[in-house]
Write a protein that holds these residues in place. Structure first.
Motif, PDB file in Angstrom:
ATOM      1  N   MET A   1     108.739  76.335 -30.555  1.00  0.00           N
ATOM      2  CA  MET A   1     107.745  75.809 -29.628  1.00  0.00           C
ATOM      3  C   MET A   1     108.351  75.732 -28.228  1.00  0.00           C
ATOM      4  SD  MET A   1     105.632  72.213 -29.835  1.00  0.00           S
ATOM      5  CE  MET A   1     104.683  72.718 -31.233  1.00  0.00           C
ATOM      6  N   ARG A   2     107.640  76.257 -27.239  1.00  0.00           N
ATOM      7  CA  ARG A   2     108.120  76.220 -25.857  1.00  0.00           C
ATOM      8  C   ARG A   2     107.958  74.809 -25.292  1.00  0.00           C
ATOM      9  NH1 ARG A   2     105.230  80.604 -22.429  1.00  0.00           N
ATOM     10  NH2 ARG A   2     103.475  79.323 -23.024  1.00  0.00           N
ATOM     11  N   TRP A   3     108.798  74.478 -24.326  1.00  0.00           N
ATOM     12  CA  TRP A   3     108.782  73.142 -23.737  1.00  0.00           C
ATOM     13  C   TRP A   3     107.420  72.811 -23.137  1.00  0.00           C
ATOM     14  CZ3 TRP A   3     107.828  72.152 -18.604  1.00  0.00           C
ATOM     15  CH2 TRP A   3     107.910  73.225 -17.715  1.00  0.00           C
ATOM     16  N   ILE A   4     106.752  73.785 -22.570  1.00  0.00           N
ATOM     17  CA  ILE A   4     105.468  73.536 -21.906  1.00  0.00           C
ATOM     18  C   ILE A   4     104.405  73.077 -22.909  1.00  0.00           C
ATOM     19  CG2 ILE A   4     104.569  75.906 -22.020  1.00  0.00           C
ATOM     20  CD1 ILE A   4     104.394  73.605 -18.940  1.00  0.00           C
ATOM     21  N   GLU A   5     104.561  73.432 -24.165  1.00  0.00           N
ATOM     22  CA  GLU A   5     103.590  73.091 -25.200  1.00  0.00           C
ATOM     23  C   GLU A   5     103.652  71.624 -25.627  1.00  0.00           C
ATOM     24  OE1 GLU A   5     104.259  76.006 -28.268  1.00  0.00           O
ATOM     25  OE2 GLU A   5     103.885  77.655 -26.880  1.00  0.00           O
ATOM     26  N   VAL A   6     104.702  70.913 -25.261  1.00  0.00           N
ATOM     27  CA  VAL A   6     104.786  69.494 -25.608  1.00  0.00           C
ATOM     28  C   VAL A   6     104.490  68.591 -24.411  1.00  0.00           C
ATOM     29  CG1 VAL A   6     106.357  69.927 -27.519  1.00  0.00           C
ATOM     30  CG2 VAL A   6     107.297  69.313 -25.286  1.00  0.00           C
ATOM     31  N   ILE A   7     104.212  69.190 -23.257  1.00  0.00           N
ATOM     32  CA  ILE A   7     103.831  68.444 -22.057  1.00  0.00           C
ATOM     33  C   ILE A   7     102.350  68.086 -22.175  1.00  0.00           C
ATOM     34  CG2 ILE A   7     103.593  68.583 -19.532  1.00  0.00           C
ATOM     35  CD1 ILE A   7     106.490  68.526 -20.311  1.00  0.00           C
ATOM     36  N   SER A   8     101.990  66.859 -21.820  1.00  0.00           N
ATOM     37  CA  SER A   8     100.598  66.421 -21.982  1.00  0.00           C
ATOM     38  C   SER A   8      99.638  67.134 -21.033  1.00  0.00           C
ATOM     39  CB  SER A   8     100.491  64.903 -21.805  1.00  0.00           C
ATOM     40  OG  SER A   8     100.820  64.528 -20.481  1.00  0.00           O
ATOM     41  N   ASN A   9     100.126  67.611 -19.885  1.00  0.00           N
ATOM     42  CA  ASN A   9      99.266  68.304 -18.912  1.00  0.00           C
ATOM     43  C   ASN A   9      99.965  69.564 -18.385  1.00  0.00           C
ATOM     44  OD1 ASN A   9     101.231  66.846 -17.498  1.00  0.00           O
ATOM     45  ND2 ASN A   9      99.932  66.620 -15.705  1.00  0.00           N
ATOM     46  N   PRO A  10      99.996  70.640 -19.149  1.00  0.00           N
ATOM     47  CA  PRO A  10     100.741  71.840 -18.741  1.00  0.00           C
ATOM     48  C   PRO A  10     100.084  72.664 -17.633  1.00  0.00           C
ATOM     49  CG  PRO A  10      99.579  72.254 -20.775  1.00  0.00           C
ATOM     50  CD  PRO A  10      99.383  70.787 -20.461  1.00  0.00           C
ATOM     51  N   GLY A  18     101.717  81.260 -14.858  1.00  0.00           N
ATOM     52  CA  GLY A  18     100.988  82.035 -15.855  1.00  0.00           C
ATOM     53  C   GLY A  18     101.719  82.008 -17.179  1.00  0.00           C
ATOM     54  N   ASP A  19     101.787  83.140 -17.847  1.00  0.00           N
ATOM     55  CA  ASP A  19     102.478  83.226 -19.141  1.00  0.00           C
ATOM     56  C   ASP A  19     103.995  83.275 -19.006  1.00  0.00           C
ATOM     57  OD1 ASP A  19     100.116  83.170 -20.586  1.00  0.00           O
ATOM     58  OD2 ASP A  19      99.910  85.355 -20.584  1.00  0.00           O
ATOM     59  N   SER A  20     104.497  83.446 -17.803  1.00  0.00           N
ATOM     60  CA  SER A  20     105.947  83.543 -17.581  1.00  0.00           C
ATOM     61  C   SER A  20     106.539  82.179 -17.260  1.00  0.00           C
ATOM     62  CB  SER A  20     106.241  84.511 -16.441  1.00  0.00           C
ATOM     63  OG  SER A  20     105.747  85.786 -16.738  1.00  0.00           O
ATOM     64  N   VAL A  21     106.325  81.222 -18.153  1.00  0.00           N
ATOM     65  CA  VAL A  21     106.838  79.857 -17.955  1.00  0.00           C
ATOM     66  C   VAL A  21     108.367  79.922 -17.893  1.00  0.00           C
ATOM     67  CG1 VAL A  21     107.008  77.564 -18.982  1.00  0.00           C
ATOM     68  CG2 VAL A  21     104.852  78.823 -19.083  1.00  0.00           C
ATOM     69  N   PRO A  22     108.963  79.318 -16.875  1.00  0.00           N
ATOM     70  CA  PRO A  22     110.414  79.417 -16.724  1.00  0.00           C
ATOM     71  C   PRO A  22     111.153  78.642 -17.807  1.00  0.00           C
ATOM     72  CG  PRO A  22     109.538  77.855 -15.161  1.00  0.00           C
ATOM     73  CD  PRO A  22     108.360  78.496 -15.835  1.00  0.00           C
ATOM     74  N   THR A  49     113.927  79.541 -11.858  1.00  0.00           N
ATOM     75  CA  THR A  49     113.287  80.784 -11.418  1.00  0.00           C
ATOM     76  C   THR A  49     112.058  80.483 -10.562  1.00  0.00           C
ATOM     77  OG1 THR A  49     111.929  80.935 -13.416  1.00  0.00           O
ATOM     78  CG2 THR A  49     114.051  82.062 -13.457  1.00  0.00           C
ATOM     79  N   PHE A  50     111.796  81.386  -9.636  1.00  0.00           N
ATOM     80  CA  PHE A  50     110.627  81.283  -8.765  1.00  0.00           C
ATOM     81  C   PHE A  50     109.538  82.170  -9.356  1.00  0.00           C
ATOM     82  CE2 PHE A  50     108.304  81.747  -4.707  1.00  0.00           C
ATOM     83  CZ  PHE A  50     108.296  80.419  -4.317  1.00  0.00           C
ATOM     84  N   PRO A  51     108.256  81.784  -9.236  1.00  0.00           N
ATOM     85  CA  PRO A  51     107.190  82.608  -9.825  1.00  0.00           C
ATOM     86  C   PRO A  51     107.077  83.981  -9.171  1.00  0.00           C
ATOM     87  CG  PRO A  51     106.261  80.845  -8.496  1.00  0.00           C
ATOM     88  CD  PRO A  51     107.729  80.596  -8.570  1.00  0.00           C
ATOM     89  N   VAL A  52     106.655  84.955  -9.953  1.00  0.00           N
ATOM     90  CA  VAL A  52     106.471  86.318  -9.458  1.00  0.00           C
ATOM     91  C   VAL A  52     105.342  86.364  -8.429  1.00  0.00           C
ATOM     92  CG1 VAL A  52     105.823  88.671 -10.124  1.00  0.00           C
ATOM     93  CG2 VAL A  52     107.348  87.332 -11.588  1.00  0.00           C
ATOM     94  N   ASN A  53     104.271  85.627  -8.689  1.00  0.00           N
ATOM     95  CA  ASN A  53     103.126  85.570  -7.771  1.00  0.00           C
ATOM     96  C   ASN A  53     102.906  84.126  -7.317  1.00  0.00           C
ATOM     97  OD1 ASN A  53     102.323  88.358  -7.887  1.00  0.00           O
ATOM     98  ND2 ASN A  53     101.724  87.942 -10.001  1.00  0.00           N
TER      99      ASN A  53
END
Length: 130
Positions: A1-10, A18-22, A49-53
Protein backbone atom coordinates in the motif's frame (compact mmCIF):
# COMPACT_ATOMS: atom_id res chain seq x y z
CA UNK A 1 0.00 0.00 0.00
CA UNK A 2 1.38 3.42 -0.97
CA UNK A 3 1.68 6.10 1.70
CA UNK A 4 -0.86 8.32 -0.06
CA UNK A 5 -3.53 5.63 0.38
CA UNK A 6 -3.48 5.94 4.18
CA UNK A 7 -3.79 9.75 4.19
CA UNK A 8 -7.33 10.90 5.03
CA UNK A 9 -7.32 13.58 2.28
CA UNK A 10 -4.95 12.59 -0.57
CA UNK A 11 -6.48 14.99 -3.15
CA UNK A 12 -4.00 17.89 -2.68
CA UNK A 13 -1.03 15.64 -3.53
CA UNK A 14 -2.86 13.78 -6.30
CA UNK A 15 -3.89 17.10 -7.88
CA UNK A 16 -0.22 18.15 -8.15
CA UNK A 17 1.47 14.81 -8.89
CA UNK A 18 -1.29 12.72 -10.52
CA UNK A 19 -0.38 9.03 -10.54
CA UNK A 20 3.32 9.83 -10.03
CA UNK A 21 3.07 10.25 -6.25
CA UNK A 22 6.59 10.90 -4.94
CA UNK A 23 8.30 8.45 -2.63
CA UNK A 24 9.08 9.55 0.91
CA UNK A 25 12.72 8.48 0.78
CA UNK A 26 15.13 11.36 1.20
CA UNK A 27 12.68 13.92 2.57
CA UNK A 28 14.04 16.91 4.47
CA UNK A 29 12.24 17.67 7.73
CA UNK A 30 11.73 21.39 8.21
CA UNK A 31 9.52 21.42 11.32
CA UNK A 32 8.12 19.14 14.01
CA UNK A 33 5.39 20.57 16.22
CA UNK A 34 3.61 18.77 19.06
CA UNK A 35 0.26 19.93 20.43
CA UNK A 36 -1.72 18.54 23.37
CA UNK A 37 -4.93 19.20 21.41
CA UNK A 38 -5.77 15.84 19.92
CA UNK A 39 -2.90 15.19 20.79
CA UNK A 40 -1.34 16.02 17.43
CA UNK A 41 2.05 16.03 15.76
CA UNK A 42 2.48 18.36 12.79
CA UNK A 43 5.31 17.51 10.42
CA UNK A 44 6.49 19.86 7.67
CA UNK A 45 8.91 18.42 5.14
CA UNK A 46 10.30 18.83 1.61
CA UNK A 47 9.48 16.11 -0.90
CA UNK A 48 12.42 14.59 -2.82
CA UNK A 49 10.92 15.11 -6.30
CA UNK A 50 9.22 17.97 -8.10
CA UNK A 51 6.11 17.23 -10.22
CA UNK A 52 6.52 16.77 -13.97
CA UNK A 53 3.61 19.15 -14.65
CA UNK A 54 3.58 21.65 -11.77
CA UNK A 55 0.95 24.37 -11.48
CA UNK A 56 1.61 27.26 -13.87
CA UNK A 57 2.24 29.74 -11.05
CA UNK A 58 4.96 27.44 -9.66
CA UNK A 59 6.64 27.31 -13.09
CA UNK A 60 6.39 31.09 -13.54
CA UNK A 61 7.85 31.65 -10.10
CA UNK A 62 10.79 29.32 -10.71
CA UNK A 63 9.77 27.17 -7.75
CA UNK A 64 11.50 23.81 -7.54
CA UNK A 65 10.82 22.23 -4.15
CA UNK A 66 7.45 20.93 -2.92
CA UNK A 67 6.73 21.09 0.78
CA UNK A 68 4.04 19.14 2.62
CA UNK A 69 2.60 19.78 6.04
CA UNK A 70 0.96 16.69 7.53
CA UNK A 71 -0.92 16.39 10.81
CA UNK A 72 -0.89 13.10 12.69
CA UNK A 73 -4.00 13.28 14.87
CA UNK A 74 -5.04 11.18 17.83
CA UNK A 75 -1.46 10.37 18.84
CA UNK A 76 -1.11 7.20 20.87
CA UNK A 77 2.70 7.13 20.98
CA UNK A 78 5.51 9.40 19.91
CA UNK A 79 9.26 9.27 20.38
CA UNK A 80 11.92 11.59 19.02
CA UNK A 81 15.30 10.06 19.76
CA UNK A 82 17.42 12.08 17.37
CA UNK A 83 17.07 15.35 15.45
CA UNK A 84 20.29 16.88 14.17
CA UNK A 85 21.20 19.43 11.53
CA UNK A 86 20.53 18.37 7.94
CA UNK A 87 17.53 16.20 8.90
CA UNK A 88 17.18 14.20 5.67
CA UNK A 89 15.51 10.85 6.21
CA UNK A 90 13.22 8.16 4.90
CA UNK A 91 9.66 8.78 6.05
CA UNK A 92 7.30 5.82 6.27
CA UNK A 93 3.54 6.08 6.77
CA UNK A 94 1.52 2.87 6.92
CA UNK A 95 -1.68 1.60 8.42
CA UNK A 96 -2.20 -1.77 10.03
CA UNK A 97 -5.07 -1.03 12.38
CA UNK A 98 -3.66 2.23 13.75
CA UNK A 99 -1.55 4.50 11.57
CA UNK A 100 2.19 4.11 12.14
CA UNK A 101 4.84 6.56 10.99
CA UNK A 102 8.59 6.76 11.25
CA UNK A 103 11.42 8.96 10.03
CA UNK A 104 14.87 7.47 10.26
CA UNK A 105 18.42 8.29 9.19
CA UNK A 106 21.77 9.14 10.78
CA UNK A 107 20.33 12.56 11.71
CA UNK A 108 16.70 11.73 12.56
CA UNK A 109 14.86 9.08 14.53
CA UNK A 110 11.14 9.68 14.98
CA UNK A 111 8.51 6.99 15.64
CA UNK A 112 4.79 7.37 16.24
CA UNK A 113 1.35 5.81 16.27
CA UNK A 114 -1.78 7.86 15.53
CA UNK A 115 -5.40 7.54 14.47
CA UNK A 116 -5.02 9.45 11.21
CA UNK A 117 -2.79 11.52 8.95
CA UNK A 118 -4.15 14.63 7.22
CA UNK A 119 -2.49 16.91 4.68
CA UNK A 120 -2.74 20.46 6.02
CA UNK A 121 -0.88 22.22 3.22
CA UNK A 122 1.06 21.67 0.04
CA UNK A 123 3.25 24.49 -1.22
CA UNK A 124 6.40 25.13 -3.21
CA UNK A 125 9.45 27.37 -2.99
CA UNK A 126 12.64 28.04 -4.92
CA UNK A 127 15.63 26.27 -3.36
CA UNK A 128 17.91 29.18 -4.25
CA UNK A 129 15.79 31.63 -2.24
CA UNK A 130 16.81 30.10 1.12
Amino acid sequence: MRWIEVISNPKPVLAIYGDSVPPLEGVRIEEICLSPDGPTLRLRFDLPTFPVNPPAKWRRGGLDVVQLEVSFGGLHEISIDRLQTNPVCDLKIRKDGLLQFSAESESVKLLGVADEATILRISAYAMGSF
